[in-house]
Structure formats: structure tokens, C-alpha cells
Design an enzyme around this catalytic site. Structure first.
Site, PDB file in Angstrom:
ATOM      1  N   SER A 133       0.823  -1.204   0.000  1.00 33.79           N
ATOM      2  CA  SER A 133       0.000   0.000   0.000  1.00 33.79           C
ATOM      3  C   SER A 133       0.855   1.250   0.000  1.00 33.79           C
ATOM      4  O   SER A 133       1.968   1.260   0.541  1.00 33.79           O
ATOM      5  CB  SER A 133      -0.896   0.005   1.243  1.00 33.79           C
ATOM      6  N   TYR A 158      -2.362  -0.237   9.990  1.00 36.55           N
ATOM      7  CA  TYR A 158      -2.540  -0.800   8.650  1.00 36.55           C
ATOM      8  C   TYR A 158      -1.252  -0.656   7.844  1.00 36.55           C
ATOM      9  O   TYR A 158      -0.768  -1.618   7.241  1.00 36.55           O
ATOM     10  CB  TYR A 158      -3.692  -0.090   7.936  1.00 36.55           C
TER      11      TYR A 158
END
Length: 344
Positions: A133, A158
Site C-alpha cells: 500500500s 494498517y
């Protein structure tokens, strides 16, 4: 169908947004795909079932409900299936949710990915590609974000789990010779997307005549990347199998490669868009101005993302072509059709 070698491919998170679009494109190329997904309730599972209903129309597709955190399920699947390529898109997504429910990220993104790596170790594959990501860039100020930049300062759990995935993949590439490619996605959007994403919730709120929440008072930019461009990038990398860089030296060689068969790429649009232009594109596509309520920045969020895609362009001639106005228009048209909205 294109003239391509038919491959047997596992797509984890196959009922997810990217998983669905990628699988559909691979099936159209004639590849044999097994998709797995745990169909969790992070967002409306009906969306996932509706995606799968379109994929099962292909004879070369099989769907299995299963979870990558179930080690026995995964090892049995690998043992019986003989995968050549694995694309791991299964993960607990969402920056903000990671603050509310951190353990979900450890379970899926760390323990689950560990199971994928172990399965690839015991039942070797030609190539493992996995979702990372743009969040790994965390508090970085230098832009565009390059795979040569340090990513040791995450601002959400995350992001930390995605950075961990890259480290875990590198270790398995080094120890067991598994060729791994990490894909740092930049704010992917498009039809059949995720309801927790801003473009989806903004669209819903405008149609429902509710005010939208605009964080950091609109002073943010995102490198929004249309789903078709992302899929093109992933498919282009399938056969770009990483190899070890002989005599790799971090002082002069790219840190996105290694002495192990390991590689990292950004997959982004390489064109940041301001949040207010993004909202305007939604308003224009719907034909109605949003009621806006402005808030301060949320914990774990970042002001700007901007992908340097030079390495990806060099590897596969990657050139994203979808403008935010065009991409949002396609999404809004899908949204109206999916939810049967007749809006004047």
C-alpha cells in the site's frame, strides 16, 4: 482472447474490489483461476456475492470460501491445486478501521500472509505477487513517493502491517528462493468498489441528501488510480519474475530490489488530485452539489500521496490514462445502475 500462456493462478481476496476486476481480466485471457475469500462483514457482503456471481459464469473459474488465516485450509488447497502464480490480495483494509480494531489487521495481514508464504514455501510457485500500500510511505514529506525512499515511519497500524508484509516476503525470497513482488497501490477506485472509500460514501451521501465529511478542511491530495489501470499493471507484472541482483549493494542499487528474488513497485496514477477537485468530479457526475461539513485531519491519515512509477513504466511500459473526471463518471454510472437510482 490474447495470445498468452495459460496459467493456473490463485487470487486470494478474490471477492474483493481489486480481486474481482483482476480475476475477470485474467479469466478473459484464458487463465485458470481459483479465487478464495472469507466473505467477511467489514462492508456489505452482498457486494462480494454479486461480484462472485459474475465470475462463476466463466468455465475456467472456481470460487472457494476460505480464510488465509486457516493454515490447514491453505496448505491443503496448495497441495491439491498446483498453482503457478499466487496473487495475495486478501487483507483487512482501511486505515481508520485499524485504529478501532487493530487485532483484525494482525490476524489477516500478518498471520494470514505468513500462511501464504509458508504455502508457497512447501508448494513452490513461479511468482508470488502481493498487495502492499501507499500507506507505507507514512509521514514522508518528499514527493513523488519513490520505491527508493525509506518507509520506516508508518502513521497507522494498517501501514505497519503492509510494511511488515514486504519484510516477510523478502525473508522468504532470501531463505527459500520464492520470487516475490510487492504492489504498493495508490487509492484505487472504480465501479464495484469498496463502500468504506471516500468516493463511494460521498456518492451515497449526495444521493441520500446528507452532508459529506471533508477532512483537513479539504486540504489533501490523493494519487487516485482507476481500477482498470491497476489491473493492467498487475497483469503486466505476472511474468516480470524478480531475480536476485548479483552483488547487490544498498549504497548504489535500488532498495526496491535485492540480493534475493524480490521486487517492489508503486502502482499509482502519477498525478495527485486535490480533494476538492475530487469532490467536484463526483458532484458533476451526479448533477448535484454536496453539502459539506469540514473537519480536522483524522489520526492515521496523511496530507498527500503521489506515486513515482518510473520503475513500473520501465518494466512494463505502464502509463495510466484515466482522468479523475472520467473514472468518477464511470463509477457514478455503475452506482446508479447497481442501486437502481433514478435521479433527476
Amino acid at each position: 482472447m490474447k495470445d498468452v500462456e495459460t496459467l493456473k493462478i490463485l487470487v486470494t481476496g478474490g471477492a474483493g474490489f481489486i480481486g474481482y476486476h483482476l480475476t475477470k481480466a485474467l479469466l478473459r485471457e484464458g487463465h485458470r483461476i481459483i479465487g478464495i475469500d472469507n466473505m467477511n462483514e467489514y462492508y456489505d457482503p452482498q457486494l462480494k456475492y454479486d461480484r462472485i456471481s459474475k465470475l462463476v459464469e466463466f468455465d475456467n473459474y472456481q470460487f472457494l470460501k476460505g480464510d488465509i488465516t486457516n493454515k490447514d485450509f491453505l496448505l491443503t488447497l496448495f497441495e491439491n491445486s498446483g498453482f503457478e502464480i499466487v496473487i495475495n490480495l486478501a487483507a483487512q483494509a482501511g486505515v481508520r478501521y485499524s485504529i478501532e480494531n487493530p487485532y483484525a489487521y494482525i490476524d489477516s495481514n500478518i498471520y494470514g500472509f505468513m500462511n501464504v508464504l509458508e504455502a508457497c514455501r512447501h508448494f513452490p510457485v513461479k511468482h508470488l505477487l502481493y498487495a502492499s500500500s501507499s500507506s507505507v510511505y507514512g509521514g514522508n514529506k518528499m514527493s513523488p513517493f519513490s520505491t527508493s525512499h525509506n518507509v520506516d515511519h508508518p502513521v497507522s497500524l494498517y501501514a505497519a502491517t503492509k510494511k511488515s508484509n514486504e519484510l516477510m516476503a523478502h525473508t522468504y525470497s532470501h531463505l527459500y528462493g520464492i520470487p516475490t513482488t510487492g504492489l504498493r497501490f495508490f487509492t484505487v477506485y472504480g465501479p464495484f468498489g469498496r463502500p468504506d472509500m471516500a468516493y463511494y460514501s460521498f456518492t451515497k451521501d449526495i444521493f441520500d441528501e446528507r452532508p459529506i465529511k471533508v477532512f483537513n478542511h479539504g486540504l489533501m491530495e490523493r494519487d487516485f488510480t482507476y481500477i482498470d489501470d491497476v489491473v493492467e499493471g498487475i497483469i503486466g507484472l505476472l511474468k516480470q519474475i524478480p531475480s536476485s541482483v548479483k552483488n547487490w549493494d544498498e549504497s548504489k542499487d535500488s532498495i526496491s530490489s535485492s540480493f534475493a528474488p524480490y521486487k517492489i513497485y508503486n502502482i499509482g496514477n502519477n498525478a495527485p488530485v486535490s480533494l476538492m477537485r475530487f469532490i467536484k468530479a463526483i458532484e458533476s457526475s451526479i448533477g448535484k452539489e454536496a453539502k459539506k461539513v469540514f473537519f480536522d485531519m483524522q489520526p492515521g491519515d496523511v496530507v498527500k500521496t503521489y506515486a513515482d512509477v518510473d520503475e513500473l513504466e520501465e518494466a512494463i511500459d505502464f502509463k495510466p490514462t484515466t482522468t479523475i473526471e472520467d473514472g468518477i463518471s464511470r463509477f457514478v454510472n455503475w452506482y446508479k445502475d447497481y442501486y437502481n437510482i433514478r435521479f433527476e
